[in-house]
Write a protein that holds these residues in place. Structure first.
Motif, PDB file in Angstrom:
ATOM      1  N   ARG A 160       0.833  -1.200   0.000  1.00 14.30           N
ATOM      2  CA  ARG A 160       0.000   0.000   0.000  1.00 14.30           C
ATOM      3  C   ARG A 160       0.871   1.255   0.000  1.00 14.30           C
ATOM      4  O   ARG A 160       0.586   2.241  -0.658  1.00 14.30           O
ATOM      5  CB  ARG A 160      -0.920  -0.014   1.212  1.00 14.30           C
TER       6      ARG A 160
ATOM      7  N   VAL B 169      -2.139   2.950   7.774  1.00 18.54           N
ATOM      8  CA  VAL B 169      -3.559   3.243   7.984  1.00 18.54           C
ATOM      9  C   VAL B 169      -4.063   2.659   9.307  1.00 18.54           C
ATOM     10  O   VAL B 169      -5.257   2.697   9.589  1.00 18.54           O
ATOM     11  CB  VAL B 169      -4.427   2.669   6.832  1.00 18.54           C
TER      12      VAL B 169
ATOM     13  N   SER C 222      -5.685   5.374  11.808  1.00 22.85           N
ATOM     14  CA  SER C 222      -7.020   4.949  11.394  1.00 22.85           C
ATOM     15  C   SER C 222      -8.079   5.927  11.901  1.00 22.85           C
ATOM     16  O   SER C 222      -9.222   5.907  11.450  1.00 22.85           O
ATOM     17  CB  SER C 222      -7.318   3.536  11.935  1.00 22.85           C
TER      18      SER C 222
ATOM     19  N   ARG D  12      -6.071  11.130   9.190  1.00 22.28           N
ATOM     20  CA  ARG D  12      -4.940  10.929   8.287  1.00 22.28           C
ATOM     21  C   ARG D  12      -3.642  11.556   8.805  1.00 22.28           C
ATOM     22  O   ARG D  12      -2.557  11.203   8.347  1.00 22.28           O
ATOM     23  CB  ARG D  12      -5.274  11.491   6.899  1.00 22.28           C
TER      24      ARG D  12
ATOM     25  N   GLU E 191      -3.962   3.931  -3.746  1.00 23.08           N
ATOM     26  CA  GLU E 191      -5.034   3.749  -2.769  1.00 23.08           C
ATOM     27  C   GLU E 191      -5.262   4.970  -1.869  1.00 23.08           C
ATOM     28  O   GLU E 191      -6.205   4.991  -1.077  1.00 23.08           O
ATOM     29  CB  GLU E 191      -4.743   2.535  -1.873  1.00 23.08           C
ATOM     30  N   TYR E 192      -4.390   5.955  -1.964  1.00 21.28           N
ATOM     31  CA  TYR E 192      -4.472   7.066  -1.009  1.00 21.28           C
ATOM     32  C   TYR E 192      -5.768   7.869  -1.158  1.00 21.28           C
ATOM     33  O   TYR E 192      -6.334   8.333  -0.172  1.00 21.28           O
ATOM     34  CB  TYR E 192      -3.270   8.002  -1.149  1.00 21.28           C
TER      35      TYR E 192
ATOM     36  N   TYR F  50      -8.343   6.204   0.785  1.00 21.50           N
ATOM     37  CA  TYR F  50      -8.071   6.454   2.204  1.00 21.50           C
ATOM     38  C   TYR F  50      -8.595   7.832   2.604  1.00 21.50           C
ATOM     39  O   TYR F  50      -9.164   8.007   3.689  1.00 21.50           O
ATOM     40  CB  TYR F  50      -6.567   6.350   2.425  1.00 21.50           C
TER      41      TYR F  50
ATOM     42  N   ALA G 299      -9.863   2.227   9.459  1.00 20.46           N
ATOM     43  CA  ALA G 299      -8.873   1.318   8.887  1.00 20.46           C
ATOM     44  C   ALA G 299      -9.527   0.041   8.372  1.00 20.46           C
ATOM     45  O   ALA G 299      -9.214  -0.442   7.292  1.00 20.46           O
ATOM     46  CB  ALA G 299      -7.809   0.985   9.932  1.00 20.46           C
TER      47      ALA G 299
ATOM     48  N   PHE H  61     -11.372   0.674   5.222  1.00 17.12           N
ATOM     49  CA  PHE H  61     -10.451   0.853   4.119  1.00 17.12           C
ATOM     50  C   PHE H  61      -9.896  -0.482   3.645  1.00 17.12           C
ATOM     51  O   PHE H  61      -9.834  -0.764   2.459  1.00 17.12           O
ATOM     52  CB  PHE H  61      -9.307   1.790   4.538  1.00 17.12           C
ATOM     53  N   ASP H  62      -9.509  -1.323   4.614  1.00 20.39           N
ATOM     54  CA  ASP H  62      -8.986  -2.641   4.272  1.00 20.39           C
ATOM     55  C   ASP H  62     -10.031  -3.473   3.538  1.00 20.39           C
ATOM     56  O   ASP H  62      -9.726  -4.193   2.581  1.00 20.39           O
ATOM     57  CB  ASP H  62      -8.537  -3.402   5.524  1.00 20.39           C
TER      58      ASP H  62
ATOM     59  N   GLU I 207     -10.226  -2.363   0.013  1.00 12.32           N
ATOM     60  CA  GLU I 207      -9.083  -2.819  -0.749  1.00 12.32           C
ATOM     61  C   GLU I 207      -9.284  -4.247  -1.241  1.00 12.32           C
ATOM     62  O   GLU I 207      -8.970  -4.583  -2.376  1.00 12.32           O
ATOM     63  CB  GLU I 207      -7.828  -2.776   0.153  1.00 12.32           C
TER      64      GLU I 207
END
Length: 344
Positions: free
Chosen positions: A246, A250, A255, A258, A315-316, A319, A336, A339-340, A343
C-alpha cells in the motif's frame, strides 16, 4: 543611568490582554537606535535585556534568525534552514519570558511549567527530525524542492524572503506570545493562584504530546518496515504484504485521522493559547492569532503533502474518502477496517 522598567503598568487582567497597553507603547524599541548601544558596548547586555520589553526582545531575536536562515539558504541552496531550528525556538522564547520574570522577582509557577513542557516538546521534535536525517548535509524538505521547480526563480526568492524565512520565524514568536501574558499577569496581586484548571490544561498538553509522539513512532516503525521489505523482499513480522505494498500507514492512530501527529501538534499550541485565556479570564485575546495562523499553515502544508502522496500511491485517494484529515469523523473507529475491506 537608571534602567527603565520595560513592562506596561497593568492594573487588571483585562489590561493584560490589551494590545494597545501592553505592546504598542514598546514598538519603538524595535528600532535600530535601541539595539545600537548593545552592539557598540555602550550598554551592558544585562542592562539592555532588563530595559527592553521581553516581547520586543523576542522579536529582535526572530529578526536575527530570519537574516541568518535567509542568507544561509541562498548560499547553500537548502531552504529547510528554519526547520532545523523549529524545534528549538519555541523553548528559547518561552524560556526567555521565564528568565525575565525570575530576574524581576515575579511568580513563575505557570511559566516554569510551560518552560518544562516546551523543553519536552523540543526534545521530541529534535529527536524526530534527527532520526529522519534532517540534520544531514544536503538534506532538504522535498516540498520546497517541488515548489522551487514549479515557479520562476525570482518568485521563489521572494517566497524565501517573505514566507520561508520571515513569516515562519514571526509565527514562532506568535505561538509563544501567550507566555508574555502569563508574565504580565504575574505582576498583578489579583491574578488567581495555581488551580485545578491549570493542572488540567498542563496535563492536557502532556496528553497531546503523548499522542503526537505515538503517532510519529507508528509512522516511523511502518516506514522502516516498508524500507526493509523493499530492500529484501521479506515481509517484516507484524505486517502483511498488502500493508507494505500500500505504501502508507492506515492503522493505529492513523485509522482515526490521516494526520494524528499534526492534529496533536495543533492542539498543543491551541492549549497554550487557551491557558492564557484562562488566566486572564477572557474567551479570547490577541495572542490567539498565532494559533490560528499556525493551524492555517498546516492546512496549506498538508494539502501539498497529500497531493504528492496521492500521486505516489493509488489507494491514497480511497483512504482520503474513508478517514478524516485532522478531526476524527463518524468513521474514526472503523476507518482502517473499512479501508482494508474496500481494498479487498
Amino acid at each position: 543611568m537608571a534602567t527603565p522598567f520595560p513592562l506596561p503598568a497593568v492594573s487588571s487582567l483585562s489590561d493584560v490582554t490589551d494590545f494597545s497597553k501592553t505592546v504598542t507603547p514598546f514598538l519603538h524599541q524595535l528600532s535600530i537606535s535601541h539595539v545600537r548601544p548593545l552592539f557598540t558596548g555602550q550598554v551592558p547586555v544585562k542592562e539592555w535585556y532588563l530595559s527592553t520589553n521581553p516581547l520586543i526582545t523576542a522579536a529582535h531575536f526572530a529578526l536575527a534568525v530570519t537574516l541568518i536562515v535567509l542568507v544561509s539558504s541562498e548560499i547553500n541552496g537548502n531552504y529547510s534552514q528554519v526547520d532545523r531550528v523549529w524545534s528549538l525556538l519555541p523553548s528559547i522564547y518561552i524560556g526567555h519570558y521565564t528568565l525575565f520574570a525570575r530576574m524581576n522577582g515575579l511568580d513563575t509557577q505557570r511559566l516554569d511549567t510551560l518552560t518544562a513542557f516546551s523543553l519536552l516538546w523540543s526534545i521530541r521534535l529534535t529527536y524526530n527530525y534527527w532520526r529522519r536525517g534532517g540534520y544531514n548535509i544536503g538534506s532538504e524538505d522535498y516540498r520546497w524542492e517541488i515548489v522551487r521547480k514549479a515557479i520562476p526563480r525570482w518568485a521563489f526568492i521572494l517566497l524565501n524572503i517573505v514566507f520561508i524565512s520571515f513569516i515562519q520565524n514571526v509565527l514562532l514568536v506568535m505561538i509563544t506570545a501567550p507566555a508574555y501574558l502569563h508574565l504580565l499577569a504575574s505582576t498583578l496581586p489579583t491574578t488567581p493562584t495555581w488551580s485545578l484548571a491549570d493542572l488540567v490544561l498542563s496535563r492536557g498538553l502532556l496528553l497531546a504530546l503523548f499522542v503526537e509522539t505515538t503517532a510519529d513512532q507508528q509512522q516511523w516503525v511502518y516506514q522502516r518496515a516498508k524500507m526493509a521489505y523493499l530492500t529484501t523482499g521479506a515481509v517484516p513480522r507484524g505486517y502483511t504484504k498488502a500493508d507494505l505494498d500500500r505504501g502508507f500507514v492506515v492503522t493505529g492512530l492513523w485509522s482515526f485521522c490521516r494526520h494524528p501527529n499534526y492534529t496533536a501538534e495543533q492542539a498543543i499550541w491551541l492549549l497554550v493559547y487557551q491557558w492564557s485565556c484562562l488566566v486572564c479570564d477572557e474567551l479570547w485575546n490577541w495572542t490567539g492569532l498565532g494559533a490560528v495562523v499556525y493551524m492555517a499553515l498546516f492546512q496549506g502544508s498538508v494539502r501539498l503533502t497529500e497531493k504528492i502522496t496521492a500521486g505516489k500511491y493509488k489507494e491514497y485517494k480511497e483512504y482520503q474518502k474513508v478517514v478524516s484529515k485532522f478531526v476524527p469523523g463518524l468513521g474514526a473507529f472503523t476507518g482502517a477496517s473499512d479501508f482494508d475491506g474496500k481494498e479487498k
